[in-house]
Design a protein around this motif. Structure first.
Motif, PDB file in Angstrom:
ATOM      1  N   CYS A  37     -26.123 -26.660 -37.844  1.00 23.12           N
ATOM      2  CA  CYS A  37     -25.013 -25.740 -37.592  1.00 23.12           C
ATOM      3  C   CYS A  37     -24.206 -25.567 -38.860  1.00 23.12           C
ATOM      4  CB  CYS A  37     -24.137 -26.250 -36.449  1.00 23.12           C
ATOM      5  SG  CYS A  37     -23.012 -27.572 -36.911  1.00 23.12           S
ATOM      6  N   THR A  39     -21.489 -26.772 -39.683  1.00 22.72           N
ATOM      7  CA  THR A  39     -20.945 -28.035 -40.208  1.00 22.72           C
ATOM      8  C   THR A  39     -21.924 -28.678 -41.191  1.00 22.72           C
ATOM      9  OG1 THR A  39     -19.642 -28.382 -38.219  1.00 22.72           O
ATOM     10  CG2 THR A  39     -20.119 -30.339 -39.542  1.00 22.72           C
ATOM     11  N   HIS A  60     -26.075 -34.020 -36.423  1.00 20.32           N
ATOM     12  CA  HIS A  60     -25.183 -34.543 -35.395  1.00 20.32           C
ATOM     13  C   HIS A  60     -25.392 -33.890 -34.033  1.00 20.32           C
ATOM     14  CE1 HIS A  60     -23.312 -31.025 -37.217  1.00 20.32           C
ATOM     15  NE2 HIS A  60     -22.819 -30.797 -36.021  1.00 20.32           N
ATOM     16  N   GLU A  61     -26.416 -33.027 -33.905  1.00 23.14           N
ATOM     17  CA  GLU A  61     -26.720 -32.406 -32.603  1.00 23.14           C
ATOM     18  C   GLU A  61     -28.181 -32.730 -32.321  1.00 23.14           C
ATOM     19  OE1 GLU A  61     -25.820 -28.207 -32.860  1.00 23.14           O
ATOM     20  OE2 GLU A  61     -23.905 -28.543 -33.855  1.00 23.14           O
ATOM     21  N   GLU A 145     -23.592 -31.225 -27.810  1.00 21.40           N
ATOM     22  CA  GLU A 145     -22.571 -31.652 -28.796  1.00 21.40           C
ATOM     23  C   GLU A 145     -21.596 -30.509 -29.132  1.00 21.40           C
ATOM     24  OE1 GLU A 145     -20.268 -32.562 -32.131  1.00 21.40           O
ATOM     25  OE2 GLU A 145     -21.849 -31.070 -32.278  1.00 21.40           O
TER      26      GLU A 145
HETATM   27 ZN    ZN Z   1     -22.543 -28.915 -35.195  1.00 20.82          ZN
END
Ligand code: ZN
Ligand code: ZN
Length: 340
Positions: A37, A39, A60-61, A145
């Motif tokens: 993403c 991020t 993180h996902e 997430e």
């Molecule tokens: Zn993300």
């Protein structure tokens, strides 16, 4: 095992690292799917609060299958399909005791979804590892997430049926916020400069879309759709100070603005004082999520009311990740990484 490791700004490598073994209370996952993403793009460019030291894992996902469990783990067994959140609050600090787990003073981040396996620490196993329910498969689950961040954003504000809710930005999170506002019976208005995102917004419950120019014409467009007043709720999901300022201008008197999009470090923005005092506009922000929002996000995915799968992006292999995050595989930051 293979893993993406960030060695510094702009320096992402896919490397072979030692296979993890679970200690007491820990779990090792075989990663099935991980989503990239915006991020990750930002983390690659200039770091992130979740990155303490280099080299750092990334991703993180993610969701996976339990490969091995350490002593004392009874909540999951090898072979279970699970969603694992990317953090765990401590549960005992000042903020956790006030129910503000996203502000936990000892928040434990877990990165490493971009890899073939991942060691899940004991605290995450205990608080934020969730077996998948029917209707949520391993490819869809990583969306829990970002969706939990959107659930948090709406939990912090008052959404009334029929109210206009402006969502500034039609990326994945903007569309999630739109869908959640529509689920609450509100009338989402999505602004974005890209036609293809606006076309998807209708699938996520947008009542109106505005082809955004990034200036005061966007404020005028929102007023035109809200009887000249502005909207009772505005959510900024772009992450730029200029967009924050436009969001503040789009609220009606008495309205609320959730400045949701994270901006680059050390940036500032300007608020006309009359907006806060004479117009009684409430400004707030929400960051990250908490275990209860993760649980709710997994339920929402299982309900299947919105076309969530359309937000997962193209499938790529782990070795393609550096090119994907650098924008060499197309503009969209959302990809599904299948690492195996
Ligand atoms: Zn993300
Ligand atoms: Zn805490």
């Amino acid at each position: 095992m293979r893993a993406a490791r960030l060695h510094g700004p702009g320096d992402l490598r896919i490397e072979t690292v030692p296979d993890p073994t679970p200690g007491a209370g820990e779990v090792v996952l075989t990663i099935a799917a991980a989503l990239s993403c915006a991020t990750d793009v930002k983390s690659l460019a200039h770091g992130h609060p979740s990155i303490a030291t280099y080299p750092s894992p990334l991703g993180h996902e993610f969701a996976g299958v339990v490969q091995a469990v350490g002593a004392g783990v009874e909540s999951v067994s090898p072979g279970d399909a699970v969603f694992c959140a990317d953090s765990a609050p401590c549960g005992v600090c000042f903020q956790c005791r006030r129910g503000r787990e996203s502000l936990c003073e000892d928040l434990l981040y877990l990165l490493g979804g971009f890899g073939t396996s991942l060691l899940v620490p004991e605290r995450v196993v205990r608080t934020n590892l969730h077996p998948l329910a029917a209707g949520v498969d391993l490819r869809l689950a990583p969306l829990a997430e970002p969706l939990a961040c959107a659930v948090h954003a709406l939990d912090a504000v008052d959404v009334q049926p029929e109210d206009a809710v402006v969502v500034l930005g039609g990326g994945s999170l903007g569309l999630m916020l739109c869908a959640l506002a529509a689920t609450a019976g509100a009338r989402p208005i999505v602004l974005d400069p890209h036609d293809e995102r606006l076309a998807r917004a209708a699938d996520f419950g947008a009542a109106e879309t505005v082809n955004a120019e990034g200036g005061t014409a966007d404020v005028a467009a929102v007023r035109a759709l809200t009887e000249g007043r502005g909207a009772p709720l505005v959510i900024e999901a772009v992450g730029r100070p200029e967009a924050w300022e436009l969001a503040v201008a789009m609220a009606c008197p008495g309205g609320t603005v959730n400045l949701f999009g994270g901006c680059a470090r050390d940036t500032t923005f300007t608020v006309p004082t009359e907006r806060v005092h004479y117009h009684e506009v409430t400004l707030l922000g929400t960051y990250h999520h908490a275990p209860r929002y993760i649980a709710r996000a997994l339920e929402i995915l299982a309900e299947g009311r919105w076309p969530w799968r359309d937000l997962c992006g193209p499938v790529i292999g782990l070795e393609e990740l550096p090119d994907a995050l650098a924008g060499r595989l197309g503009r969209h930051p959302k990809f599904t990484v299948i690492p195996q």
